[in-house]
Scaffold this motif. Structure first.
Motif, mmCIF file in Angstrom:
data_model
loop_
_atom_site.group_PDB
_atom_site.id
_atom_site.type_symbol
_atom_site.label_atom_id
_atom_site.label_comp_id
_atom_site.label_asym_id
_atom_site.label_seq_id
_atom_site.Cartn_x
_atom_site.Cartn_y
_atom_site.Cartn_z
ATOM 1 N N GLN A 184 0.823 -1.212 0.000
ATOM 2 C CA GLN A 184 0.000 0.000 0.000
ATOM 3 C C GLN A 184 0.855 1.258 0.000
ATOM 4 O O GLN A 184 0.356 2.366 0.132
ATOM 5 C CB GLN A 184 -0.902 0.054 1.256
ATOM 6 N N GLU A 195 3.683 4.390 -0.312
ATOM 7 C CA GLU A 195 3.952 5.561 -1.138
ATOM 8 C C GLU A 195 5.328 5.393 -1.777
ATOM 9 O O GLU A 195 6.181 4.699 -1.240
ATOM 10 C CB GLU A 195 3.963 6.782 -0.204
ATOM 11 N N TYR A 228 0.755 18.405 1.372
ATOM 12 C CA TYR A 228 0.006 17.315 2.012
ATOM 13 C C TYR A 228 0.186 17.295 3.522
ATOM 14 O O TYR A 228 0.070 16.248 4.136
ATOM 15 C CB TYR A 228 0.426 15.968 1.406
ATOM 16 N N GLN A 234 -2.587 15.564 5.512
ATOM 17 C CA GLN A 234 -2.647 14.114 5.291
ATOM 18 C C GLN A 234 -1.445 13.409 5.920
ATOM 19 O O GLN A 234 -1.572 12.309 6.437
ATOM 20 C CB GLN A 234 -2.685 13.793 3.795
ATOM 21 N N ARG A 287 -1.072 7.292 12.580
ATOM 22 C CA ARG A 287 -1.302 5.866 12.431
ATOM 23 C C ARG A 287 -0.023 5.079 12.705
ATOM 24 O O ARG A 287 -0.034 4.006 13.287
ATOM 25 C CB ARG A 287 -1.765 5.608 10.995
ATOM 26 N N PHE A 347 -6.764 6.438 0.641
ATOM 27 C CA PHE A 347 -5.991 7.019 1.739
ATOM 28 C C PHE A 347 -6.913 7.120 2.951
ATOM 29 O O PHE A 347 -8.062 7.503 2.796
ATOM 30 C CB PHE A 347 -5.503 8.416 1.311
ATOM 31 N N ASP A 391 -0.985 4.665 1.359
ATOM 32 C CA ASP A 391 -0.233 5.767 1.958
ATOM 33 C C ASP A 391 -0.186 7.047 1.137
ATOM 34 O O ASP A 391 0.205 8.084 1.644
ATOM 35 C CB ASP A 391 1.224 5.327 2.205
ATOM 36 N N THR A 392 -0.511 6.972 -0.154
ATOM 37 C CA THR A 392 -0.330 8.148 -0.999
ATOM 38 C C THR A 392 -1.517 9.105 -0.878
ATOM 39 O O THR A 392 -2.654 8.698 -1.079
ATOM 40 C CB THR A 392 -0.159 7.711 -2.468
ATOM 41 N N PRO A 393 -1.238 10.363 -0.522
ATOM 42 C CA PRO A 393 -2.338 11.315 -0.349
ATOM 43 C C PRO A 393 -2.730 12.001 -1.652
ATOM 44 O O PRO A 393 -2.008 11.950 -2.647
ATOM 45 C CB PRO A 393 -1.745 12.338 0.617
ATOM 46 N N ILE A 394 -3.898 12.646 -1.633
ATOM 47 C CA ILE A 394 -4.327 13.478 -2.760
ATOM 48 C C ILE A 394 -5.177 14.606 -2.190
ATOM 49 O O ILE A 394 -5.801 14.435 -1.146
ATOM 50 C CB ILE A 394 -5.115 12.651 -3.801
ATOM 51 N N VAL A 395 -5.157 15.745 -2.870
ATOM 52 C CA VAL A 395 -6.029 16.838 -2.457
ATOM 53 C C VAL A 395 -7.381 16.604 -3.100
ATOM 54 O O VAL A 395 -7.493 16.604 -4.324
ATOM 55 C CB VAL A 395 -5.447 18.196 -2.901
#
Ligand SMILES: Cc1cc2nc3c(=O)[nH]c(=O)nc-3n(C[C@H](O)[C@H](O)[C@H](O)COP(=O)(O)OP(=O)(O)OC[C@H]3O[C@@H](n4cnc5c(N)ncnc54)[C@H](O)[C@@H]3O)c2cc1C
Ligand SMILES: Cc1cc2nc3c(=O)[nH]c(=O)nc-3n(C[C@H](O)[C@H](O)[C@H](O)COP(=O)(O)OP(=O)(O)OC[C@H]3O[C@@H](n4cnc5c(N)ncnc54)[C@H](O)[C@@H]3O)c2cc1C
Ligand code: SF4
Ligand code: SF4
Ligand code: FES
Lengths: 277, 466
Positions: free
Chosen positions: A41, A43, A260, A263, A270, B269, B273-277
């Motif tokens: 999952q 990044e 970000y 986020q 977590r 998300f 793990d990858t964020p986005i606006v």
């Protein structure tokens, strides 16, 4: 492949790993980086190739645990493998063949600075290194930098060791005292690189910085890494990551790096409560 | 019995429900529907439909087998010329290709060839055992750059001929645009993975996270013992407008936006793990398939308003009619004859509006489309917080920069011989978007096929004439 062979804890939040990556080691040059992913999952994050050994087929990465992915990476131990590892990416650093260079490194930025120092030393350049951190226990890779420098200055923000103040202040002092380097290479947190550029601008000394914008693919495909240099949009992953620091739009770069923040806080929470994949 | 004039409709997810999920929009035929639609096909002796298919699928042949309920045989017929049928059945612009030529189209609706192709492909993914032909290895090695549709097709065809094929893919997952660009709701990633696995089962090796031009070069591939190289590296470089404000926070290229969502699963998300606006008022600039995919993703990420901003008119929108229709149904707003002039930011550097100017259509340009010209004084500010630039893409220059003798046009496309795909460099072929610029999945596959054939002939002949 991608197996972690060695691991060293440099400071409580900075780790060094040596990874088996023969393809990357074969081509790596100072200034280049990799993009990696730690879990299914996960990044994709960029890390500079801090060192490489072509014979042994290994690369060295040094990273600071600042958020979710770097913390996950920090949990990996020797014999574990890094799920995905791509590189070498970016353009090799343009380094001078002779003369005098000041290398300025702040915090974990000393790691990406090291391969440039080694290369400059190999070329016979007169190398003066300034290495700094918030306090003495956060100084990393001191020995390694020392070995390839003609002169080494340690700085700490809190004065717990060496020069009391920022690396850019130390550089300023040296320049005021008549030092005339041909070039400066500055790598570290963005405010530190910006401050360093402000110092050298007055003296008209060419100053290279290594930009660390947010990246996704690292091959020119997404434009996430755009930085404005001399009024033009550049993709740091293919046009950089090294740029002439006097031409960088620092305010924009800083703003974009924080896109970000909300986020990241959430992901980080977590991690702290042990949430793992 | 006269065939019915209209085709069997395909069930779709309700527009209001689907606008907030990433599940598939078009649900596919049931067996009953497929049989009924198949019965419309006349099984023409000289099938015109086949001429409309860039890979010449034996359309009457596979439809006849559907009628006989021999689904495995039907899919085998499709697969003998098309390695990725579950993908093509979903995303081919059939209305402009095979279906546009079907004789039934003269008096009513053409046979729904794409839907039938999808039906048999899905049937196999669910029930069947993909048939893997036995081949004798011929001892020759071919390298393929890029695991998009062109590369996968070329690799699959060569493997079937006995070649030892390795695909080098720069991302961590194979599939090209099928994985990182086209969203889950149009093309489920499971389907793509299964199709990729089929190519793997043919004996093709796929090295991911391996960038040709960085990790190794084309010249080094020859040193490493490869006899030929096929380049299917696509057209992945995003374009921007170069207007003020384009680097504000909240401005994305469609490539970044879609890659975060599809490849990196940013819509999940924080489980991923990858964020986005996820903006509330999102404007997508452009009106191609990529723009439609982006704007529909924005809706699904929770935008209250998702808008297309396009400088030409409705007729000129390059996206497939079906995609525009689906977007409209889901509530996308269209601002046509409108062009952005600059993007406005708030004090923290985030997008807070986009200044646009109204356009009118003038004289036709080189492409034959009427050229949009700005109407002086018609500027206005569109209230947006996220902007996605979907202005097209061009091939990445990395390969040309790192390969001696590999010729390219000014705009980035590789120079090739049209039929064979031979580049200016002996031993190197290319096809797909890397040659044509952004086109379609099936054209990319067609180019991969043609090149595979020519690679085979070239290596067989032992000739060194190029
Ligand atoms: C070319 C390049 C070389 C780098 N080299 C090193 C290195 O050698 N050692 C090192 O410790 N760090 C390096 N970095 C920074 C490193 O990539 C980030 O610290 C890392 O991505 C943080 O991820 P995270 O999930 O742990 O933290 P997060 O909580 O996600 O983010 C913390 C910080 O990292 C930045 N960041 C987050 N995601 C990314 C991303 N995908 N790409 C870039 N930055 C991101 C954010 O702007 C934020 O400031 C480099 C960055 C670049 C672009
Ligand atoms: C959002 C979107 C929606 C679309 N919708 C449709 C549709 O509905 N119907 C349709 O027919 N077409 C559609 N298209 C177009 C279609 O997807 C492309 O024409 C097709 O994928 C091109 O295939 P390709 O194999 O040439 O390249 P790509 O699919 O782009 O694959 C190229 C691959 O090569 C890899 N690569 C690039 N450089 C290197 C390198 N140096 N080393 C190693 N690997 C490399 C890339 O990572 C990528 O995986 C769409 C495109 C997009 C972006
Ligand atoms: S591959 Fe595409 S064009 Fe060919 S028959 Fe199938 S849907 Fe039609
Ligand atoms: S042209 Fe139409 S009716 Fe004739 S074979 Fe093709 S699909 Fe069937
Ligand atoms: S990281 Fe995607 S273009 Fe640079």
């Amino acid at each position: 492949m991608n197996q972690i062979l060695k691991k060293r804890v440099l400071t409580p939040v900075t780790k060094e790993i040596v990874v088996s990556a023969p393809h990357i080691a074969r081509k790596a040059q100072p200034g280049q980086f990799v993009i990696l992913r730690v879990s299914e999952q996960g990044e994709r994050i960029p890390l500079t190739i801090a060192d490489y050994n072509r014979e042994e087929g290994t690369i060295t990465l040094v990273y600071q645990e600042v958020g979710f992915t770097t913390k996950l990476l920090g949990k990996l131990e020797p014999n574990d493998t890094i799920m995905d590892l791509a590189g070498p990416l970016g353009l090799p650093a343009e380094l001078p063949e002779k003369g005098c260079v000041v290398a300025v490194g702040g915090g974990v930025g000393v790691a990406p600075l090291l391969p440039k120092c080694k290369e400059l030393h190999k070329r016979g350049v007169n190398l003066i290194s300034i290495v700094g951190a918030r306090s003495s226990d956060l100084i990393i890779l001191e020995q390694e930098v020392k070995e390839c420098s003609d002169e080494l200055c340690i700085c700490t923000d809190d004065g717990s060791r060496g020069f009391h103040g920022f690396v850019s202040d130390k550089l300023k002092q040296m320049l005021e005292n008549g030092l005339k380097p041909d070039e400066v290479v500055a790598i570290g947190p963005m405010p530190m690189m910006k401050a360093t550029c402000n110092v050298t601008r007055e003296y008209g000394i060419k100053t290279w910085v290594s930009m660390n914008p947010i990246m996704v693919d690292g091959t020119g495909m997404c434009g996430a890494c755009r930085v404005t240099v001399a009024g033009e949009t550049k993709f740091a992953c293919v046009d950089g990551p090294m740029f002439d620091g006097h031409l960088v739009d620092w305010d924009e770069a800083w703003r974009r790096a924080n896109t970000y923040r909300e986020q990241e806080k959430c992901a980080n929470e977590r991690c702290r409560c042990g949430g793992e994949h | 019995m006269a065939a019915r004039k209209s085709r069997i409709e395909m069930p779709v997810q309700d527009p209001t429900a689907r606008a907030s999920n990433f599940e598939q929009v078009a649900l596919g035929y049931t067996e009953k529907m497929a049989l009924e639609e198949a019965s419309r096909c006349l099984g023409c002796k000289k099938p015109l439909c086949v001429q409309g298919c860039p890979v010449s699928v034996n359309i009457p042949g596979f439809i006849k087998l559907i009628k006989e309920q021999k689904y495995q045989d039907a899919i085998n017929v499709v697969k003998s010329t098309n390695n990725l049928p579950a993908v093509c059945g979903r995303v081919c612009p059939q209305e402009a290709q095979c279906e546009s030529k079907c004789v039934l189209g003269r008096r009513g609706q053409p046979v729904a060839i794409g839907r039938l192709e999808r039906f048999v492909a899905d049937w196999e993914l669910e029930h069947g055992t993909p048939e893997v032909p036995e081949v004798e290895p011929n001892g020759k090695k071919v390298a393929v750059v890029g695991a998009g549709p062109s590369g996968l097709t070329c690799a699959g065809d060569l493997a079937k001929l006995g070649y030892d094929v390795t695909i080098f893919e720069s991302l961590h997952e194979p599939g090209g645009v099928l994985i990182y660009g086209i969203p889950e709701f149009r093309l489920p990633k499971d389907v793509v993975r299964k199709e990729v696995n089929y190519v793997r089962n043919l004996g093709v090796k796929i090295e991911t996270s391996f960038i040709i031009g960085r990790t190794t070069t084309i010249d080094e591939l020859f040193d490493d013992g490869f006899h030929a190289v096929f380049i299917g590296s696509g057209a992945g470089l995003p374009m921007f407008m170069h207007i003020p404000g384009e680097n504000l926070n909240g401005v994305y290229s469609a490539n970044e936006y879609l890659t975060r969502i599809n490849l990196m699963k940013a819509y999940l998300f924080p489980e991923h793990d990858t964020p986005i606006v996820s903006g509330k008022k999102v404007a997508v600039v452009g009106a191609g398939n990529v723009a439609m995919d982006s704007v529909r993703c924005a809706l699904r990420l929770g935008a209250d308003k998702a808008m297309i901003v396009y400088r030409r008119g409705r007729e000129e929108m390059p996206a497939r009619a079906e995609e525009i229709h689906h977007a409209e149904e889901e509530g996308v707003e269209f601002h046509l004859l409108t062009n952005p002039v600059r993007i406005l930011g708030d004090e923290k550097g985030w997008v807070k509006g986009m200044e646009c100017i109204k356009m009118e259509l003038g004289e036709p340009d080189k492409s034959g489309r009427r050229r949009p010209v700005p109407i002086p004084g018609s500027e206005f500010v569109l209230d947006v917080d996220t902007v996605i630039m979907s202005l097209g893409t061009s091939p990445n220059p990395i390969l040309v920069q790192t390969t001696d003798g590999l010729g390219a046009h000014k705009w980035g496309g590789l120079k090739t011989h049209e039929e064979t795909g031979r580049t200016t460099k002996p031993g190197v072929w290319a096809g797909g978007d890397a040659v044509t610029g952004s086109a379609t999945v099936i054209l990319a596959m067609g180019a991969g096929k043609a090149a595979a054939q020519d690679i085979h002939e070239y290596l067989e002949s032992g000739s060194t004439d190029w």
